[in-house]
Design an enzyme around this catalytic site. Structure first.
Site, mmCIF file in Angstrom:
data_model
loop_
_atom_site.group_PDB
_atom_site.id
_atom_site.type_symbol
_atom_site.label_atom_id
_atom_site.label_comp_id
_atom_site.label_asym_id
_atom_site.label_seq_id
_atom_site.Cartn_x
_atom_site.Cartn_y
_atom_site.Cartn_z
ATOM 1 N N LYS A 35 -8.754 -0.576 -4.069
ATOM 2 C CA LYS A 35 -9.019 0.179 -2.135
ATOM 3 C C LYS A 35 -10.626 1.142 -2.979
ATOM 4 C CE LYS A 35 -4.014 0.953 -3.088
ATOM 5 N NZ LYS A 35 -3.072 2.009 -3.191
ATOM 6 N N ARG A 42 8.130 7.000 -2.675
ATOM 7 C CA ARG A 42 7.944 6.245 -1.508
ATOM 8 C C ARG A 42 9.064 5.562 -0.484
ATOM 9 N NH1 ARG A 42 4.081 4.570 -4.812
ATOM 10 N NH2 ARG A 42 1.582 5.201 -5.193
#
Length: 302
Positions: A61, A278
């Site tokens: 990322k 999450r």
């Protein structure tokens, strides 16, 4: 933060429009955008002005531009942290660079290069290049040196990664999200890969065969490859490419975000559970829970 397909989509745009350009001026509009730079805005501006972008690179990322000085030496890089909502925009030379969420405005040889960030979690940082421990023929910014190769990296070896995963007594989704084991996979594509592999994210890695883990890693690569083909996944206006365009992979998701909707494979209603602060989405029938006694929580990864 954006995952590998989104960052790669941005990288491709930056490669097209920024590589070969020289930073002639830089204006920092918000100090949080340069908080990772030890010397703040003056250091970032001083190290960036006059440098030419010679390559746009990525690991997982993480995105950066290799920078060459006036002599052609390449020993620094502009590391761009997109955070949760960071956007890079290419604008015409005469286009206004004003905007409510504009954090950094750079002037290149013949165009503008903007960093827009609504939530201000991202930023820019000029960093030294150091030898890559995974491939000594290459260099990476020092702040990226601890990041593992991603499934699209030429030095990536799924078999070796699977072996590392099996040595850990922890949930398989937790390891998929550990960027020091395999990079680029975030919450969305982890859920998609687990659904394709018919694995529950809470299964412990040492209870899964090496062959099954290799299969899982291949699914992760395949789903990210499919997402990359359509510009990544956009759920709102916070992720766009350098031209301000959204990605369309959200339309092809099998698990993520589909709580209460039927599984495309068996028809069971998909469920959501909390995992590592999450949301995890899974099929209760296709992705069976761990066997009794194998679900003890392992400590968080650093």
């Amino acid at each position: 933060m954006p995952e590998l397909p989104e960052v790669e989509t941005v990288r491709l745009g930056v490669e097209k429009h920024v590589v070969g350009q020289t930073f002639t001026d830089v204006a920092v509009r918000h100090d949080r955008a340069v908080r990772r730079q030890t010397g703040g805005a003056p250091e970032l501006i001083g190290r960036l002005r006059g440098k030419t972008a010679v390559a746009a690179r990525r690991r997982g990322k993480y995105l950066w531009l290799d920078l060459a000085d006036a002599t052609g030496a390449v020993d620094e890089a502009l590391v761009i942290h997109l955070g949760m909502s960071g956007q890079l925009r290419i604008v015409d030379d005469d286009e206004s660079s004003d905007g409510k969420h504009l954090r950094i405005a750079a002037r290149l040889s013949d165009r503008g290069f903007l960093f827009v960030d609504q939530r201000t979690f991202g930023g820019w940082q000029v960093d030294d290049l150091v030898p890559d421990v995974h491939d000594t023929a290459r260099s990476v910014p020092s702040v990226v040196a601890h990041i593992a190769p991603d499934p699209f990296d030429e030095v990536y070896d799924a078999g070796l990664v699977a072996a590392v995963m099996r040595r850990k007594h922890t949930e398989v989704k937790r390891v998929l999200l550990d960027q020091t084991v395999v990079s680029g996979i975030g919450n969305i594509y982890a859920d998609e890969a687990l659904w394709r592999a018919r694995l529950r994210g809470t299964r412990l890695t040492d209870s899964i065969s090496r062959a099954k883990l290799v299969e899982l890693l291949q699914h992760a690569r395949d789903v990210m490859d499919a997402a990359l083909a359509v510009g990544g996944t956009s759920f709102d206006e916070l992720y766009v490419n350098v031209n301000g365009e959204s990605g369309y992979f959200a339309r092809a998701l099998n698990a993520y975000g589909r709580e209460g909707q039927p599984c495309y494979r068996c028809g069971s209603l998909l469920r959501r559970e909390s995992f590592m602060n999450r949301s995890s989405f899974y099929c209760p029938k296709c992705q069976r829970p761990p066997h009794r006694g194998t679900r003890s929580r392992a400590p968080s990864l650093a």
